[in-house]
Design a protein around this motif. Sequence first.
Motif, PDB file in Angstrom:
ATOM      1  N   SER A 116       6.443  -1.309   1.971  1.00  0.00           N
ATOM      2  CA  SER A 116       6.870  -2.497   2.705  1.00  0.00           C
ATOM      3  C   SER A 116       8.244  -2.212   3.308  1.00  0.00           C
ATOM      4  CB  SER A 116       6.965  -3.697   1.766  1.00  0.00           C
ATOM      5  OG  SER A 116       8.039  -3.511   0.853  1.00  0.00           O
ATOM      6  N   THR A 117       8.578  -2.963   4.328  1.00  0.00           N
ATOM      7  CA  THR A 117       9.888  -2.803   4.954  1.00  0.00           C
ATOM      8  C   THR A 117      10.993  -3.091   3.943  1.00  0.00           C
ATOM      9  OG1 THR A 117       8.877  -3.491   7.027  1.00  0.00           O
ATOM     10  CG2 THR A 117      11.261  -3.459   6.958  1.00  0.00           C
ATOM     11  N   ARG A 169      -2.213  -7.659   2.627  1.00  0.00           N
ATOM     12  CA  ARG A 169      -1.765  -7.539   1.241  1.00  0.00           C
ATOM     13  C   ARG A 169      -1.568  -6.092   0.793  1.00  0.00           C
ATOM     14  NH1 ARG A 169      -2.162 -11.274  -3.131  1.00  0.00           N
ATOM     15  NH2 ARG A 169      -2.092 -10.171  -5.104  1.00  0.00           N
ATOM     16  N   SER A 170      -2.449  -5.207   1.184  1.00  0.00           N
ATOM     17  CA  SER A 170      -2.312  -3.804   0.787  1.00  0.00           C
ATOM     18  C   SER A 170      -1.766  -2.956   1.927  1.00  0.00           C
ATOM     19  CB  SER A 170      -3.662  -3.261   0.311  1.00  0.00           C
ATOM     20  OG  SER A 170      -4.607  -3.374   1.349  1.00  0.00           O
ATOM     21  N   GLY A 171      -1.109  -3.593   2.868  1.00  0.00           N
ATOM     22  CA  GLY A 171      -0.556  -2.890   4.025  1.00  0.00           C
ATOM     23  C   GLY A 171       0.808  -2.299   3.748  1.00  0.00           C
TER      24      GLY A 171
END
Length: 153
Positions: free
Chosen positions: A27-28, A61-63
Amino acid sequence: MKLTAFSDISLRVLLLMGGLPEGTLLSTQRIAEGVGAPYHHVTKTVAKLRSMGLLVSLRGRSGGVSVTEEGLRSSVGSVLRELEADTAMVECEADEAACPLNHGCRLRAALAGAREAFYRELDDVTIADLVNERQIGKVAVSIGLAPPEDSFI
């Protein structure tokens, strides 16, 4: 020559992502923690690197964000040329009216040549060349990931 904070963060993001196992998505927020930069700045950086084709992101969600093969193969010189394209080394590059000596000025051309020599020196260095598993291992652990296999933390 001093790089902008944006370029500094961009290179850190590419090095972090390049040092993680292939296909790792972050995630960022986790990237920001990993590179020690404010979330807001990393968000802008990731968007620019995505537009350059160096990162890819998946929603959901799983990105997350991962480095592309092009991102790993990119030369540091080419990355900086794009990121620093609008950065003036001296005030008169940004505003010719700022200097009364601008008519027939040779300084701007000399500085442009020096900047290009700087980039050319980095053209043979790829992002992948700079990845250091030992360095990335500690960062990976600090953001909750398993260290890369060869990190020897």
